[in-house]
Design an enzyme around this catalytic site. Sequence first.
Site, short mmCIF file in Angstrom:
data_model
loop_
_atom_site.label_atom_id
_atom_site.label_comp_id
_atom_site.label_asym_id
_atom_site.label_seq_id
_atom_site.Cartn_x
_atom_site.Cartn_y
_atom_site.Cartn_z
N PRO A 28 0.79 -1.24 0.00
CA PRO A 28 0.00 0.00 0.00
C PRO A 28 0.82 1.29 0.00
CG PRO A 28 0.03 -0.99 2.17
CD PRO A 28 0.74 -1.95 1.28
N ASP A 51 3.07 1.29 -11.74
CA ASP A 51 1.78 1.98 -11.74
C ASP A 51 1.86 3.29 -10.97
OD1 ASP A 51 0.51 0.19 -13.29
OD2 ASP A 51 -0.52 -0.86 -11.67
N LYS A 73 -2.06 4.66 -14.84
CA LYS A 73 -3.34 5.08 -15.41
C LYS A 73 -4.13 5.78 -14.32
CE LYS A 73 -4.43 0.81 -17.11
NZ LYS A 73 -4.02 -0.18 -16.53
N GLY A 105 -0.32 -2.43 -4.07
CA GLY A 105 -1.06 -3.40 -3.25
C GLY A 105 -0.72 -4.82 -3.63
N ASP A 106 -1.74 -5.60 -3.90
CA ASP A 106 -1.58 -6.95 -4.41
C ASP A 106 -1.90 -6.93 -5.90
OD1 ASP A 106 -1.55 -10.04 -3.54
OD2 ASP A 106 -2.96 -9.71 -5.17
N THR A 134 -2.56 -5.92 0.19
CA THR A 134 -3.54 -5.08 -0.48
C THR A 134 -3.96 -3.89 0.40
OG1 THR A 134 -5.60 -5.13 -1.73
CG2 THR A 134 -5.56 -6.41 0.32
N ALA A 135 -4.48 -2.85 -0.24
CA ALA A 135 -4.84 -1.61 0.49
C ALA A 135 -5.82 -1.89 1.62
CB ALA A 135 -5.44 -0.60 -0.49
N MET A 186 -11.35 2.35 -5.21
CA MET A 186 -11.73 3.37 -6.20
C MET A 186 -13.14 3.87 -5.89
SD MET A 186 -10.06 1.53 -9.52
CE MET A 186 -10.24 -0.14 -8.94
#
Length: 272
Positions: A28, A51, A73, A105-106, A134-135, A186
């Site tokens: 994260p 990313d 992105k 994250g993952d 992951t987050a 998101m």
Amino acid sequence: MPQPTAAPTLAGRMCMQSGQVVFAGSGPGDPDLLTLKALAALQQAEVILFDRLVSPEILELAGPQAILENVGKEGFGAQVSQQHICNRLITHAQAGKRVLRLKSGDATLFGRLDEELSACDAAGVRYQIVPGITAASAAVAGIGQSLTQRGRNSSVRYLTGHDTQGFADHDWQALARPGEVAAIYMGKKSARFVQGRLLMHGANPATAVTVVENASRTNQRVLETTLGQLPADLAEARFDGPALTFLGLAPRASLTALPDLPVQTDLKMELA
Ligand code: SAH
């Protein structure tokens, strides 16, 4: 007298091959939450495609030989096409480079990993996947909570607020039930949509909602709210970093009462 044993080295744990792609999650944001495998890949890679949410502190751990390519992105509208990313991966791998594809994250969660794996399959490029934190795991730790709890929820859902088509649809009826817990990725721009769908399906407006911005990072912020208040409170908070929304979880009460205490202290746990 016992002899001190040598500390294990990273070499030998993970050895990248030329022409191979390693897909790794960078966690994260806090570099201490990288896996040893991801760190070894960062040190060994000749090309790193990363990313937008991979933190600068993590990229600083790359070896001096590494060429770094930003293929980030933005949500709602890609700046770099998925096709372009796949092409870059294959081009570098076929040139014999050791390629690291670093995702936040993952890598297996909301990262369009499959499209890149398929591109490798089609081109006959070998790869391996290195899992990451992951987050949602970082965010739930940040609010002193547990993703599941006996008697409250025996399952947890990972949702995206939107996908490439726009706002994402889900099983709103199931999510609206009391005790449900969901980690919404998101979820900032879709907050009003999610709220509307849940209320329409009978969710209680008083349901706890917590938004954790920049989970695990030094600038982490937490917004404690309710489903009824979510869009208004989120707008007021003006979060501009990545944020994870928990449906059905509030920060642990002892954390709210004593906000200056670090989460991990024993005192905190005793108070809980
Ligand atoms: N593969 C990533 C998710 C990528 S989708 C993972 O496993 O974490 C991007 C979304 O992840 C962001 O919009 C945000 O909702 C969430 N996210 C990523 N890093 C975050 C962080 N440090 N704090 C809060 N949310 C984060």
